[in-house]
Write an enzyme that holds these catalytic residues in place. Structure first.
Site: not given
Length: 296
Positions: A11, A33, A73, A136, A140, A177, A200
């Site tokens: 994205f 991918l 990920q 996650y 990170k 969204i 958010r």
């Protein structure tokens, strides 16, 4: 300039690739991918503006002028596959840092606001102690620490961008969204997790791309920068805005996922000191995202 973008078929990465290719740069995208979609950059490849590499970036012989490391990920999958999350987000980052160290290439690394967990200070500054609520966020945060270590030990020019709720064209429909917009276009109720009061601070993708480039030029090596829009919006506010713009088909409330955070409102004073301001307000961003989905 020769630019390497990991996760460049995803994205944010594909939007970054399009912008930089439009400026005449030589773009190399490395993406396995697993998260990205080759269709996001097919036009660039066909036009000879981008070279696609499916191999692991650490094993590539590309000698670039800068690396934008976006490959990761996503949080939604980390709950189910924490081991894979550790490799994709932390180990892969170390591989990229090694590549950059050996070739003396600057790096812009995209982290996440999820490292904060559920903070108690708002707006939340970059030096607030991390307390992630998901694999996650942990992976990170660990990747961030490796970035800082490589700067401290080896003098590597690496800047860390903590991104917050980026949305816009080319985003998959797991994002709140685009998911709400798609459901509305299909005449279906919007699926809201929990009661919708969680908030958010959304960032339109064009603003995100602009600030990543700014950090490559003016960011202080070894430093972390929060990247977010003007103000927080509750999920209920987002659903109402979309319903007001495109039709109200109701709301279906479902249980919240593990690791979902309550309130996200970061301080952006540090990045604003470099001259950045978000340009796209929420309603404009929603309209732009709607146009992309309708024309997609």
């Amino acid at each position: 300039m020769k630019i390497l973008i990991t996760g460049g078929a995803g994205f944010v990465g594909s939007n970054l690739a399009h912008f930089l290719a439009g400026k005449g740069h030589e773009i190399h995208v490395v993406d396995d991918l697993s998260e990205g979609n080759i269709q996001n950059i097919e036009d660039l490849i066909a036009a000879g503006k981008c070279k696609f590499h499916r191999e692991n970036a650490f094993h590539t012989e590309i000698k670039s002028d800068i690396i934008y490391h976006l490959a990761c990920q996503k949080m939604i999958y980390s709950i189910r596959k924490p081991r894979e999350d550790l490799y994709a987000n932390t180990a892969t980052t170390v591989n990229i840092l090694e590549l950059a160290r050996k070739q003396d290439i600057p790096v812009v690394f995209t982290s996440t606001g999820s490292v904060y967990g559920n903070p108690t200070v708002f707006p939340t500054p970059e030096d607030y102690p991390p307390d992630p609520e998901s694999p996650y966020g942990v992976s990170k945060w660990a990747a961030e620490e490796y970035c800082k270590l490589y700067h401290k030990m080896y003098g590597l020019n690496v800047v860390i961008a903590r991104l917050f709720s980026v949305y816009g064209p080319r985003q998959r429909f797991i994002g709140v969204i685009p998911k709400f917009i798609k459901q509305t276009l299909e005449g279906k109720p919007m699926t809201v997790e929990g009661d919708g009061t969680q908030s958010r601070t959304f960032t339109y993708v064009d603003d995100c791309v602009e600030v990543l480039i700014l950090l490559s030029e003016k960011g202080v090596p070894g430093e972390v920068y929060n990247i977010a829009g003007e103000k927080p919006y509750s999920i209920a506010q987002i659903s109402k805005t979309i319903a007001d713009l495109y039709g109200d088909y109701g709301i279906k409330f479902v249980s919240r996922k593990k690791g979902d955070l309550d309130q996200i409102h970061p301080s952006t004073e540090k990045i604003r000191a470099l001259g950045w301001r978000p340009k796209i307000d929420m309603e404009t961003g929603i309209r732009k995202t709607m146009e992309w989905i309708k024309n997609g």
